[in-house]
Design an enzyme around this catalytic site. Structure first.
Site, PDB file in Angstrom:
ATOM      1  N   GLY A   1       0.838  -1.205   0.000  1.00 42.93           N
ATOM      2  CA  GLY A   1       0.000   0.000   0.000  1.00 42.93           C
ATOM      3  C   GLY A   1       0.867   1.246   0.000  1.00 42.93           C
TER       4      GLY A   1
ATOM      5  N   GLY B   1       2.174   2.701   5.389  1.00 44.91           N
ATOM      6  CA  GLY B   1       3.328   1.829   5.667  1.00 44.91           C
ATOM      7  C   GLY B   1       4.044   2.259   6.946  1.00 44.91           C
TER       8      GLY B   1
ATOM      9  CD  GLU C   1       6.840  -5.759  -2.009  1.00 45.40           C
ATOM     10  OE1 GLU C   1       6.951  -5.115  -3.066  1.00 45.40           O
ATOM     11  OE2 GLU C   1       7.732  -6.525  -1.590  1.00 45.40           O
TER      12      GLU C   1
ATOM     13  CB  CYS D   1       2.710  -0.251  -7.250  1.00 42.72           C
ATOM     14  SG  CYS D   1       3.049  -1.951  -7.721  1.00 42.72           S
TER      15      CYS D   1
END
Ligand code: NAD
Length: 489
Positions: free
Chosen positions: A195, A200, A217, A251
């Site tokens: 996310g 994070g 990630e 992403c």
């Protein structure tokens, strides 16, 4: 299908059950892990149509993109894990010197215990279940927390998982920030999060309180360098594919283009041709073009686009009630532009024109390390120069996105784009503890005498000889030939 959040009062019980299952040893035998991986494979294989429907409802994702970006990739991960499980889980022997010749020296691959996987909304199946492949293969019990934003897919996985996987070992907890916050108060043996970097930091903060290791990630602004000698038709098609796949909500989408002055007009012509070919002259009616996930993200993107100082040369039209933003290209974007502030995560492609590749390298290096870095060039000299002078999670030369699909290539970021990586064997390793193991022989006690008191010069000299290679560890070995003679230990 409405998504029912897990009552927070149920969370402690679920976590306790999974902890007890791990303690019982149920998830450790390789046969058990293999059966569960087959279950996961079948879950995807037998319900492909339902996944296509759910991701269409969540993201208007074209069915082909669900197949390529979600179903097939996770099935491939399952397949790799089933095929290689024995090899990955085997003790890894370590070469030893004289002193350990009679001993067993190896690294065990032990499961970590109970792990937590938190998924993101843009690839709601892949980003939850691909890490789960590694966690299951490595013999852990797993709490899965899907993104509540892609609620239809979260609800589908919640319904299907207990039919295919053992609920004593693998459970789903649904919810948003409140539920996740409660969940994070529990002790896990690893947290795997996908996310944004902002959340994070929250995840890592909660993990730090329990000294729980994390894999993060995250995202970032992934640049695409275009060198002037490259075939711009090919570069344009490959960039348009990567940028507009899942409506830019990937992403590793090429966030922006850095191109040498003089080639930009031709690049735009070619990108326009690719958009026309891929999505027709009316992308809003194309079955191959997605939508923005919700109104918040729609307004975020629209406002950034409204503020740009660059020139919108392609697309730019939006329709709120359809969450539609056309495939868009913006030329003449300067470093201080609204489009260059943060990861775009939408179908807008800024083009930054530079006088030299080095100017582009400087720009990239003045900003956070991206998750992916793309180079389009025929010249290995140009490519190497860019790669040698930049940092990024991964690199793909002359294409976009497809490095994600190579199981042998670890996938992950660096610095602000992430911590750790996975895919293929790396996924297994992420969820395994590499337990260094030395099994001493009970014989050769005379040799062991050398280490016991009372210490004598002779004993120490023999012990040093047996343990260390004198030639290697002498002072002169670091500077061979300094005085032409061996020094003493
Ligand atoms: P998101 O909103 O789905 O959030 C991710 C997860 O965090 C969800 O499960 C959500 O419930 C949880 N969460 C939200 N608020 C929380 C809080 N306060 N406390 C604890 N948990 C919370 O996804 P997102 O963050 O919008 O995802 C988009 C970002 O993710 C982009 O930056 C993108 O680049 C990045 N991303 C990275 C990868 C990768 O593989 N590196 C893949 C996809 C997306």
């Amino acid at each position: 299908m409405a998504l029912t959040y897990t009552p927070v009062d149920d969370i402690p019980q679920i976590v306790q059950e999974l902890r007890a299952t791990f303690k019982s040893g149920l998830t450790k035998p390789l046969n058990y892990r293999r059966e569960q991986l087959k279950g996961l494979f079948n879950l995807l294989d037998e319900n492909e149509e339902l996944f296509r429907e759910s991701t269409f409802k969540d993201l208007h994702k074209p069915p082909a993109e669900t197949l390529l970006g979600e179903i097939l990739t996770v099935k491939q991960e399952c397949h790799e894990a089933i095929k290689n499980l024995e090899k990955w889980a085997a003790k890894q022997p370590i070469k030893t010197g004289l002193v350990n010749k009679m001993d067993g020296v190896h690294i065990r691959k032990d499961p970590l215990g109970m792990v937590l996987i938190i998924g993101a909304w843009n690839y709601p199946t892949n980003l939850l279940l691909a890490p789960a492949v590694g966690a299951i293969a490595a013999g852990n019990t797993v709490v899965l927390k899907p993104s509540e934003v892609s609620s239809h897919t979260a609800a589908l996985i919640t319904r299907l998982l207990p039919k295919y996987l053992d609920s004593r070992s693998y459970r789903i907890i649904n919810g948003a920030a409140t539920e996740t916050t409660v969940l994070l108060e529990h002790k896990f043996d690893h947290i795997f999060y996908t996310g944004s970097g902002n959340i994070g930091k929250i995840i890592m903060g909660a993990a730090a309180k329990q000294l729980t290791p994390v894999t993060l990630e995250l995202g970032g602004k992934s640049p695409a360098f275009i060198s002037k000698e490259v075939d711009l038709t090919i570069a344009a098609r490959r960039i348009a594919f990567g940028k507009y796949f899942n409506c830019g909500q990937t992403c590793i989408a090429p966030d922006y283009v850095i191109i040498e002055r003089g080639s930009e007009d031709e690049l735009i012509t070619q990108i326009n041709a690719a958009i026309l070919e891929f999505y027709t002259a009316a992308p809003q009616t194309s079955d191959s073009y997605g939508r923005i996930v919700n109104k918040n993200h729609f307004h975020r993107l629209k406002s950034i686009l409204d503020k740009t100082q660059g020139k919108v040369v392609t697309g730019g039209d939006t329709q709120e009630d359809d969450l539609y933003i056309a495939p868009t290209v913006v030329l003449g974007v300067k470093p201080e532009d609204s489009l260059m502030e943060a990861e775009l995560f939408g179908p807008i492609l800024p083009i930054m024109v530079v006088d030299s590749i080095d100017e582009g390298i400087d720009y990239v290096n003045d900003h956070d390390q991206p998750l992916a870095l793309y180079v389009f060039s025929k010249s290995s000299k140009v490519t190497d120069h860019i790669l040698d002078n930049t940092r990024s999670g991964g690199v793909l030369v002359n294409d976009t996105l497809t490095h994600f699909l190579v199981p042998g290539l670890p996938f992950g970021g660096t610095g602000p784009s992430g911590i750790g990586n996975y895919h293929g064997q790396r996924s297994f390793d992420v969820f395994s503890h590499e337990r260094s193991t030395l099994v001493k022989s009970l014989g050769m006690e005379k040799v062991n005498d050398l280490k016991y008191p009372p210490y004598t010069e002779k004993k120490i000299s023999w012990a040093a000889w047996a343990l260390f290679d004198k030639a290697k560890y002498s002072a002169n070995a670091a500077n061979p030939g300094a005085n032409g003679s061996d020094s003493k230990l």
